[in-house]
Design a protein around this motif. Sequence first.
Motif, PDB file in Angstrom:
ATOM      1  N   UNK A 123      -5.040  -9.625   1.703  1.00  0.00           N
ATOM      2  CA  UNK A 123      -6.423  -9.969   1.398  1.00  0.00           C
ATOM      3  C   UNK A 123      -6.957 -10.985   2.416  1.00  0.00           C
ATOM      4  N   UNK A 154     -10.985   2.310  -2.939  1.00  0.00           N
ATOM      5  CA  UNK A 154      -9.853   2.317  -2.023  1.00  0.00           C
ATOM      6  C   UNK A 154      -9.871   3.631  -1.260  1.00  0.00           C
ATOM      7  N   UNK A 214      -9.662  -5.259   3.217  1.00  0.00           N
ATOM      8  CA  UNK A 214      -8.439  -5.572   2.491  1.00  0.00           C
ATOM      9  C   UNK A 214      -7.494  -4.377   2.725  1.00  0.00           C
ATOM     10  N   UNK A 223      -9.094  -4.872  -9.241  1.00  0.00           N
ATOM     11  CA  UNK A 223      -8.463  -3.634  -8.786  1.00  0.00           C
ATOM     12  C   UNK A 223      -7.629  -3.889  -7.551  1.00  0.00           C
ATOM     13  N   UNK A 224      -7.996  -4.920  -6.779  1.00  0.00           N
ATOM     14  CA  UNK A 224      -7.249  -5.206  -5.563  1.00  0.00           C
ATOM     15  C   UNK A 224      -5.891  -5.817  -5.862  1.00  0.00           C
ATOM     16  N   UNK A 264      -4.137  14.542   2.359  1.00  0.00           N
ATOM     17  CA  UNK A 264      -5.442  13.872   2.242  1.00  0.00           C
ATOM     18  C   UNK A 264      -5.351  12.569   1.464  1.00  0.00           C
ATOM     19  N   UNK A 265      -4.197  12.260   0.920  1.00  0.00           N
ATOM     20  CA  UNK A 265      -4.076  11.052   0.122  1.00  0.00           C
ATOM     21  C   UNK A 265      -4.864  11.175  -1.172  1.00  0.00           C
ATOM     22  N   UNK A 266      -5.329  10.045  -1.687  1.00  0.00           N
ATOM     23  CA  UNK A 266      -6.131  10.039  -2.906  1.00  0.00           C
ATOM     24  C   UNK A 266      -7.594   9.817  -2.549  1.00  0.00           C
ATOM     25  N   UNK A 317      -2.229   2.669 -12.785  1.00  0.00           N
ATOM     26  CA  UNK A 317      -2.455   4.103 -12.624  1.00  0.00           C
ATOM     27  C   UNK A 317      -1.767   4.868 -13.746  1.00  0.00           C
ATOM     28  N   UNK A 370       1.612  -0.707  -6.789  1.00  0.00           N
ATOM     29  CA  UNK A 370       1.276  -1.540  -5.650  1.00  0.00           C
ATOM     30  C   UNK A 370       2.545  -2.170  -5.076  1.00  0.00           C
ATOM     31  N   UNK A 397     -12.959  -1.893 -15.643  1.00  0.00           N
ATOM     32  CA  UNK A 397     -13.115  -0.968 -14.525  1.00  0.00           C
ATOM     33  C   UNK A 397     -12.159   0.198 -14.663  1.00  0.00           C
ATOM     34  N   UNK A 401      -9.233   9.611  -9.413  1.00  0.00           N
ATOM     35  CA  UNK A 401      -8.906  10.046  -8.069  1.00  0.00           C
ATOM     36  C   UNK A 401      -8.280  11.435  -8.145  1.00  0.00           C
ATOM     37  N   UNK A 411      -0.061  -6.255  -0.547  1.00  0.00           N
ATOM     38  CA  UNK A 411      -1.469  -6.251  -0.175  1.00  0.00           C
ATOM     39  C   UNK A 411      -1.740  -7.377   0.806  1.00  0.00           C
ATOM     40  N   UNK A 431       1.713   5.286   0.402  1.00  0.00           N
ATOM     41  CA  UNK A 431       0.316   5.421   0.787  1.00  0.00           C
ATOM     42  C   UNK A 431      -0.226   4.084   1.272  1.00  0.00           C
ATOM     43  N   UNK A 447       0.947   5.642  -9.100  1.00  0.00           N
ATOM     44  CA  UNK A 447       1.089   4.749  -7.958  1.00  0.00           C
ATOM     45  C   UNK A 447       1.396   3.333  -8.415  1.00  0.00           C
ATOM     46  N   UNK A 471     -13.708  -5.064 -11.616  1.00  0.00           N
ATOM     47  CA  UNK A 471     -13.743  -4.350 -10.333  1.00  0.00           C
ATOM     48  C   UNK A 471     -12.936  -5.056  -9.245  1.00  0.00           C
ATOM     49  N   UNK A 487     -15.702  -0.854  -5.400  1.00  0.00           N
ATOM     50  CA  UNK A 487     -14.352  -1.303  -5.032  1.00  0.00           C
ATOM     51  C   UNK A 487     -13.456  -0.130  -4.676  1.00  0.00           C
ATOM     52  N   UNK A 489      -9.805  -1.187   1.771  1.00  0.00           N
ATOM     53  CA  UNK A 489     -11.075  -1.354   1.089  1.00  0.00           C
ATOM     54  C   UNK A 489     -11.910  -2.341   1.877  1.00  0.00           C
ATOM     55  N   UNK A 490     -13.156  -1.952   2.138  1.00  0.00           N
ATOM     56  CA  UNK A 490     -14.047  -2.867   2.846  1.00  0.00           C
ATOM     57  C   UNK A 490     -14.496  -3.968   1.901  1.00  0.00           C
ATOM     58  N   UNK A 512      -3.622  -2.368   1.750  1.00  0.00           N
ATOM     59  CA  UNK A 512      -2.653  -2.179   0.680  1.00  0.00           C
ATOM     60  C   UNK A 512      -1.616  -1.130   1.070  1.00  0.00           C
ATOM     61  N   UNK A 557      -7.558   6.007   0.906  1.00  0.00           N
ATOM     62  CA  UNK A 557      -6.125   6.195   1.115  1.00  0.00           C
ATOM     63  C   UNK A 557      -5.850   7.030   2.356  1.00  0.00           C
ATOM     64  N   UNK A 595       0.872   1.383  -1.325  1.00  0.00           N
ATOM     65  CA  UNK A 595       1.292   1.823  -2.640  1.00  0.00           C
ATOM     66  C   UNK A 595       2.498   2.743  -2.477  1.00  0.00           C
TER      67      UNK A 595
END
Lengths: 115, 115
Positions: B51, B103, B32, A100-101, A41-43, A106, B46, A31, A35, B49, B90, B44, A97, B101, B94-95, B34, B105, B36
Amino acid sequence: EAQVTQNPRYLITVTGKKLTVTCSQNMNHEYMSWYRQDPGLGLRQIYYSMNVEVTDKGDVPEGYKVSRKEKRNFPLILESPSPNQTSLYFCASSLSPTAFYTEAFFGQGTRLTVV
Amino acid sequence: AQSVTQLDSQVPVFEEAPVELRCNYSSSVSVYLFWYVQYPNQGLQLLLKYLSGSTLVKGINGFEAEFNKSQTSFHLRKPSVHISDTAEYFCAVSEWEAAGNKLTFGGGTRVLVKP
């Protein structure tokens, strides 16, 4: 060393001159995602790729293209850059995917200025 | 659609003082959450988080955050900050099973730790 490498780190270009920002990861990640970061506005996600030859639009895809011909590379292409694409760009990757959580990597960012 | 609001764009704080960074989100489904951190000129990282499970989440570098579903908040705290905590933070959401997936921000909170 596991890493996501973006090039160039800094770029100043003129309106309309095609450019490519490269992104490469050495972790065999499936994955990858691009961004852009703008103040306040963040990412915001531009494009993402679930695997080789599988790409899809994020929230702000207009004016950008991507390709995923090999697993390790995910270049971001601006065919005709405009000043509103002046931003800080980040490439990110994860093993899958859903990973990623828990473990997203990055790159260090590419600061693009379009004049 | 999900959205994230970070209520403070900048937070100055003295060394060894506590800090709280506020984050509120909106979503019609389960999420979910997060936090950062972005150190100057870096990508960035992490911090922590949420979950599922315990609503109090502990992360790296002494940070923790509490998920409050009724108030749709995920505030970040540290009881005693160091100069090295100077960075931009930040909040992201994520839904569950969101396409790509993605994110989403918040706009970021810049923390400046003063001696």
